[in-house]
Design a protein around this motif. Structure first.
Motif, PDB file in Angstrom:
ATOM      1  N   LEU A 102      47.148  37.612  53.168  1.00  0.00           N
ATOM      2  CA  LEU A 102      47.114  37.801  51.636  1.00  0.00           C
ATOM      3  C   LEU A 102      45.995  38.180  50.925  1.00  0.00           C
ATOM      4  CD1 LEU A 102      48.928  37.466  48.965  1.00  0.00           C
ATOM      5  CD2 LEU A 102      48.379  35.187  48.731  1.00  0.00           C
TER       6      LEU A 102
ATOM      7  N   ARG B 213      45.041  41.821  50.148  1.00  0.00           N
ATOM      8  CA  ARG B 213      45.670  42.724  49.065  1.00  0.00           C
ATOM      9  C   ARG B 213      45.090  43.205  47.929  1.00  0.00           C
ATOM     10  NH1 ARG B 213      48.447  43.894  53.371  1.00  0.00           N
ATOM     11  NH2 ARG B 213      50.630  42.863  53.485  1.00  0.00           N
ATOM     12  N   GLY B 214      43.965  44.040  47.724  1.00  0.00           N
ATOM     13  CA  GLY B 214      43.458  44.225  46.458  1.00  0.00           C
ATOM     14  C   GLY B 214      42.516  43.161  46.007  1.00  0.00           C
ATOM     15  N   GLY B 215      42.438  42.098  46.597  1.00  0.00           N
ATOM     16  CA  GLY B 215      41.435  41.278  46.207  1.00  0.00           C
ATOM     17  C   GLY B 215      40.126  41.424  46.656  1.00  0.00           C
ATOM     18  N   ALA B 216      39.249  40.408  46.239  1.00  0.00           N
ATOM     19  CA  ALA B 216      37.684  40.517  46.651  1.00  0.00           C
ATOM     20  C   ALA B 216      37.799  40.131  48.358  1.00  0.00           C
ATOM     21  CB  ALA B 216      37.004  39.309  45.665  1.00  0.00           C
TER      22      ALA B 216
ATOM     23  N   ARG C 258      29.343  39.126  43.927  1.00  0.00           N
ATOM     24  CA  ARG C 258      29.843  37.777  44.405  1.00  0.00           C
ATOM     25  C   ARG C 258      29.334  37.329  45.610  1.00  0.00           C
ATOM     26  NH1 ARG C 258      34.765  37.589  42.193  1.00  0.00           N
ATOM     27  NH2 ARG C 258      35.352  39.696  42.195  1.00  0.00           N
TER      28      ARG C 258
ATOM     29  N   ALA D  29      39.689  44.208  38.119  1.00  0.00           N
ATOM     30  CA  ALA D  29      40.853  43.596  38.847  1.00  0.00           C
ATOM     31  C   ALA D  29      42.168  44.183  38.150  1.00  0.00           C
ATOM     32  CB  ALA D  29      40.655  42.041  38.718  1.00  0.00           C
TER      33      ALA D  29
ATOM     34  N   ARG E 262      21.203  43.236  37.586  1.00  0.00           N
ATOM     35  CA  ARG E 262      21.344  41.733  38.104  1.00  0.00           C
ATOM     36  C   ARG E 262      20.764  41.578  39.761  1.00  0.00           C
ATOM     37  NH1 ARG E 262      26.830  39.344  36.352  1.00  0.00           N
ATOM     38  NH2 ARG E 262      26.321  37.594  37.813  1.00  0.00           N
TER      39      ARG E 262
ATOM     40  N   ASP F 142      25.309  30.573  39.686  1.00  0.00           N
ATOM     41  CA  ASP F 142      26.613  30.742  38.558  1.00  0.00           C
ATOM     42  C   ASP F 142      26.646  32.236  38.855  1.00  0.00           C
ATOM     43  OD1 ASP F 142      28.440  30.790  36.549  1.00  0.00           O
ATOM     44  OD2 ASP F 142      26.964  30.547  35.009  1.00  0.00           O
ATOM     45  N   LEU F 143      27.596  33.025  39.468  1.00  0.00           N
ATOM     46  CA  LEU F 143      27.796  34.125  39.774  1.00  0.00           C
ATOM     47  C   LEU F 143      28.131  34.881  38.619  1.00  0.00           C
ATOM     48  CD1 LEU F 143      29.307  33.952  43.334  1.00  0.00           C
ATOM     49  CD2 LEU F 143      27.176  34.459  42.996  1.00  0.00           C
ATOM     50  N   ASN F 144      28.958  34.354  37.691  1.00  0.00           N
ATOM     51  CA  ASN F 144      29.348  35.111  36.551  1.00  0.00           C
ATOM     52  C   ASN F 144      29.772  36.461  36.895  1.00  0.00           C
ATOM     53  OD1 ASN F 144      29.865  35.439  34.091  1.00  0.00           O
ATOM     54  ND2 ASN F 144      27.955  36.003  33.396  1.00  0.00           N
ATOM     55  N   VAL F 145      30.921  36.420  37.575  1.00  0.00           N
ATOM     56  CA  VAL F 145      31.511  37.734  38.069  1.00  0.00           C
ATOM     57  C   VAL F 145      33.119  37.433  37.806  1.00  0.00           C
ATOM     58  CG1 VAL F 145      32.044  39.403  40.007  1.00  0.00           C
ATOM     59  CG2 VAL F 145      29.977  38.035  39.965  1.00  0.00           C
ATOM     60  N   PRO F 146      33.686  38.575  37.268  1.00  0.00           N
ATOM     61  CA  PRO F 146      34.986  38.237  36.881  1.00  0.00           C
ATOM     62  C   PRO F 146      35.847  38.158  38.267  1.00  0.00           C
ATOM     63  CG  PRO F 146      34.359  40.362  36.086  1.00  0.00           C
ATOM     64  CD  PRO F 146      32.992  39.727  36.764  1.00  0.00           C
ATOM     65  N   SER F 147      37.124  37.304  38.032  1.00  0.00           N
ATOM     66  CA  SER F 147      37.667  37.014  39.530  1.00  0.00           C
ATOM     67  C   SER F 147      38.526  38.062  39.744  1.00  0.00           C
ATOM     68  CB  SER F 147      38.399  35.740  39.381  1.00  0.00           C
ATOM     69  OG  SER F 147      39.610  36.092  38.584  1.00  0.00           O
ATOM     70  N   ARG F 148      38.617  38.280  41.133  1.00  0.00           N
ATOM     71  CA  ARG F 148      39.459  39.470  41.326  1.00  0.00           C
ATOM     72  C   ARG F 148      40.558  38.959  42.646  1.00  0.00           C
ATOM     73  NH1 ARG F 148      38.200  44.775  41.514  1.00  0.00           N
ATOM     74  NH2 ARG F 148      35.901  44.360  41.566  1.00  0.00           N
ATOM     75  N   PRO F 149      41.726  38.469  42.022  1.00  0.00           N
ATOM     76  CA  PRO F 149      42.732  37.888  42.872  1.00  0.00           C
ATOM     77  C   PRO F 149      43.346  39.100  43.627  1.00  0.00           C
ATOM     78  CG  PRO F 149      43.439  37.895  40.577  1.00  0.00           C
ATOM     79  CD  PRO F 149      42.115  38.103  40.577  1.00  0.00           C
ATOM     80  N   PRO F 150      44.197  38.728  44.661  1.00  0.00           N
ATOM     81  CA  PRO F 150      44.691  39.958  45.217  1.00  0.00           C
ATOM     82  C   PRO F 150      45.874  40.579  44.316  1.00  0.00           C
ATOM     83  CG  PRO F 150      45.123  37.784  46.612  1.00  0.00           C
ATOM     84  CD  PRO F 150      44.193  37.495  45.141  1.00  0.00           C
ATOM     85  N   ALA F 151      46.157  41.711  44.660  1.00  0.00           N
ATOM     86  CA  ALA F 151      47.177  42.419  43.768  1.00  0.00           C
ATOM     87  C   ALA F 151      48.288  43.037  44.761  1.00  0.00           C
ATOM     88  CB  ALA F 151      46.481  43.468  43.095  1.00  0.00           C
TER      89      ALA F 151
ATOM     90  N   LEU G 244      50.609  35.876  38.730  1.00  0.00           N
ATOM     91  CA  LEU G 244      49.604  36.247  37.842  1.00  0.00           C
ATOM     92  C   LEU G 244      50.239  36.884  36.689  1.00  0.00           C
ATOM     93  CD1 LEU G 244      47.361  37.754  40.797  1.00  0.00           C
ATOM     94  CD2 LEU G 244      46.811  35.679  39.656  1.00  0.00           C
TER      95      LEU G 244
END
Lengths: 181, 605
Positions: free
Chosen positions: A36, A39-42, A75, A95, A111, B344-353, B393
């Motif tokens: 999982l 799929r398009g995730g980090a 990240r 995202a 950064r 503190d990474l302060n990176v927007p989360s990127r869940p799977p899609a 989501l």
């Protein structure tokens, strides 16, 4: 460390590096992310080469970061050593969620100011981004360990091989001066 | 230059090859990350029988049945799959096995791809089944052979416990030569395998006797190196991290003990602890070895301090940092090596899609519309395990609970019984056949008013598109066969799918019984494997009003938002499926290019 978005070829990139060093008789450990999470995730892939027994790069110990999407570099900065080189694809993608804003490449670069960053505009360089980045990586850091023909031999098709060579050429034109210094 | 480092492969391949080196003849499994590639590898070998079963219990029973006949058998699953198979697993420990029976359970500490990180080793303690733990792909290969040999020798099932960082790590492995597959021959022994009370009582005595033999056999699975008043016990992969920390700190007064069998803890370890005053146990998840060690120390009247979970914590995977921190604290060392704190990474989360072209996205989009059309508001979405779990989501928010494989219907039953509010159960085709069937039978039998939406993409997509029983059994027929009175089918790419949903909702409200709607369209990745796309979607910027629906409410990864709020399609990501075309209320999206040959057929199968 290879970072990016699932589907960009992050796992394949790590695998190609592992295969090249395997060809040369170096011990390798490469930790992949499947399922999982792909799929398009980090996604990140840890590659360790040399006398190692564990798969994960300790915090602050990565020598190289290849980021196939710029935000994903951020990240993974906790893994970077002070001397780490970053190969940054100057492409960002938000995202796939409602109401999100893309982080600007300039903000990412700002950064990452404490590290040596090689910006690579993959879209402008003909071919597959992950192989282009490998070409850059080769030219910048891997020459003394492996040969071009080794990389070409682990690549599945002509597109990958041509992309690798374009990346290599691009890097030597854009950055060679800087590397020598 | 070094030679013979072995072939580069992931741990799961190393396990599969270990089984082949042990004469495996029958292998079964249900896909589950990170276990999947073991069966995938074995399926390539035609002189053995390997299958994807419909669930882990069936897979286990397949391997168990083969071992009853004297075959060398393997079953694979992820850690939570053990829960599904556990009923029969517990019985196999009573009866014992003929041939050999190895259960590979793949854990997921850190929950990279799972709903929990439960510690499988409890099954070993509970069922008196030995648990063998490798620490890298090479040891996974070697210990698979050990597991088969132990199982064969004692006539008992054996668990081989792997995890994400062994199964999905690529490293060099030296392979043991393959053996001819050992099949069985028809053998009947009801006084061993038919667990009526009389047989079970006798089996229980046998099981306890075998357990004593196992305790002796596993004594070879503990090793120690170095001398000192303090010892560090590393279990499985934690051993590798412990070794790395001990070496990097240059600790030469520490005894390092490797435990490759965590259940039962090899009792020989007590000999290694004779002159030791303090011991630290490094293991992932629960204190299985720590607890057994403490018990052993009390039994032996030994006097030494044991530390473990109080220094390592319970959750997450073992890392260099965790091992380093625990060892430093244990030895009272100043943390000489400063570790980078996780910043503190302060990176927007990127869940799977969901992928471009994923039929689930369209199902979720038109399901919402259909429920409104059918007059069902504020509905409970009882979700399930699969790619469609991503419906949790935003913008969909159509998975209000998501518990375990096949749980959608049972949970929906509880929701309705306690609230009288008609729920929607959403389940994929592979999950439907995995554990959805008994729950659907219950819904029919107990008259549950529920809309069951089966997302039939004809594959077990999340784990890498393994085939699903839906390729041989129509879900509509299965539902009808179970007595569901209302069964309908629709194409989620077709906007009239919302009407299919609405009609079913109206029927449920009127008849207060379950209705099944099957959303039928192939997994986009399957389609792309078969046909190369030649079309792409384009946005007519004149027509586009910047209404946000396509990128904020449909959220295909190929649709991007421009500065002026209008939409644009990323031509590299678009596969030309056309799912977004009916989503645009202003008809601004069209498909360009010639439709490839076999395109529509590929989406149907």
């Amino acid at each position: 460390m290879i970072a990016g978005i699932g589907g960009q070829g992050v796992v394949t990139t790590g695998r190609m590096i592992a295969e090249v060093f395997n060809l040369k008789g170096y011990k390798v450990f490469e930790a992949e992310t499947h399922g999982l999470a792909q799929r398009g995730g980090a996604v990140n892939v840890h590659v360790r080469i040399g006398d190692v027994n564990t798969p994960l790069i300790p915090m602050g110990k990565a020598d190289i970061l290849i980021s196939l999407e710029a935000t994903e570099a951020l990240r993974n900065i906790q893994f970077l050593s002070k001397e780490a080189k970053i190969f940054l694809n100057t492409f960002t993608k938000p995202a796939s969620l409602p109401n999100v804003k893309a982080v600007q490449v300039s903000e990412v670069v700002e950064r990452l100011r404490n590290w040596q960053v090689f910006q690579v505009d993959c879209e402008k360089i003909h071919g597959k981004c992950n192989s282009v980045m490998l070409g850059c990586l080769y030219q910048a850091s891997l020459k003394q360990y492996v040969e071009v023909k080794d990389f070409l031999s682990v690549m599945k098709d002509e597109t990958n091989r041509n992309s690798f060579l374009s990346g290599l050429k691009y890097f030597s034109q854009a950055y060679e001066q800087e590397v020598r210094v | 230059m070094q030679v013979s480092l072995g072939r580069l492969m992931i741990g799961n391949e190393a396990i599969a090859y270990g089984a082949l080196a042990s004469g495996v003849s029958v292998a079964a499994g249900y896909p589950g990350t990170p276990s999947t590639e073991i069966i995938e590898t074995l399926l390539r070998f035609k002189d053995i029988y390997a299958e994807w079963s419909s669930n882990e219990k069936v897979a286990f029973e397949t391997a168990f049945g083969a071992s009853m006949m004297g075959a060398r058998a393997l079953v694979t699953m992820k850690h939570v799959g053990m829960n599904v198979a556990s009923d029969s697993i517990m019985s196999s420990s009573y009866s014992g096995v003929n041939g050999a029976l190895v259960i590979v359970s793949a854990s997921d500490p850190g929950m990279w791809s799972s709903q929990s990180e439960q510690d499988t080793r409890h099954y070993g303690l509970m069922g008196m089944i030995p648990v063998i733990e490798p620490h890298d792909p090479q040891s996974a290969h070697d210990l698979t052979v050990e597991a088969f040999s132990l199982s064969h020798k004692v006539g008992h099932p054996v668990i081989l416990l792997t995890n994400t960082r062994i199964s999905h790590v690529r490293a060099q492995v030296n392979l043991i030569p393959f053996q001819k597959p050992v099949y069985g021959s028809l053998t009947k022994n009801p006084f061993k395998f038919s667990l009526v009370p009389e047989v079970s009582r006798k089996d229980r005595e046998e099981q306890l006797r075998r357990w004593e033999r196992i305790k002796g056999e596993v004594n070879r699975m503990v090793e120690s190196k170095g001398e000192g008043k303090v010892a560090i016990v590393g279990v499985g992969i934690s051993f590798a991290y412990a070794k790395e920390v001990v070496e990097s700190l240059g600790l030469d007064n520490v005894k390092l003990i490797k435990v490759s069998c965590s259940v039962p803890l090899p009792e020989r370890i007590k000999d290694m602890l004779n002159d030791v005053e303090q011991v630290l146990v490094l293991e992932e998840l629960d204190p299985i070895v720590e607890t057994q060690l403490k018990s052993l120390i009390v039994d032996e009247g030994m006097s030494l301090k044991v530390k473990g979970k109080s220094l390592t914590g319970y959750t997450g995977e073992m890392t260099y940092e965790r091992a380093y921190e625990a060892i430093s604290k244990f030895l009272g060392l100043e943390p000489g090596l400063r570790l980078n704190e996780s910043p503190d990474l302060n990176v927007p989360s990127r869940p799977p899609a969901m992928c471009p072209g994923c039929p689930h996205r369209s199902s979720f989009f038109f399901l919402k519309k259909g429920l409104t059309l059918g007059g069902l508001n504020n509905v409970f979405f009882s979700g399930d395990i699969g790619c469609y779990s991503l419906g949790v989501l935003p913008p969909f928010n159509e998975q209000d609970s998501l518990i375990s494989m096949g749980s959608s219907l049972g949970i929906a039953n509880g929701v309705y019984r306690s609230t009288k509010s008609i729920p929607v159960a959403i389940i994929g085709d592979s999950t439907f056949f995995h554990t959805g069937l008994p729950a659907l039978a219950n819904a029919v039998y107990n008259k549950l008013p529920v809309l069951v939406l089966v997302l039939d993409n004809r594959s077990t997509a999340m784990t890498g598109q393994q085939p699903s029983p839906s390729t041989s059994i129509e879900i509509e027929s299965a539902a009808k066969g179970l007595g569901v009175k209302y069964v309908d089918v629709g194409d989620p790419f077709d906007p009239s799918f919302s009407k299919v949903v609405a009609r079913a909702v109206e029927w449920v409200k009127k008849n207060l019984s379950p209705a099944v709607v099957v959303a039928k369209r192939a997994c986009a990745l399957e389609v792309l494997d078969k046909v190369k796309p030649t079309q792409v979607a384009v946005v007519d910027s004149e027509r586009c009003t910047g209404c946000t629906i396509c990128y904020d409410h449909f959220t295909c990864p190929a649709i991007l938002k421009l500065e002026n709020k209008k939409a644009v399609i990323n031509q590299n990501e678009c596969i030309g499926c056309g799912a977004c075309v009916p989503v645009c209320p202003y008809k601004a999206i069209t498909l360009e290019g010639e439709k490839p040959e076999g395109w529509d057929e590929a989406w149907r199968n």
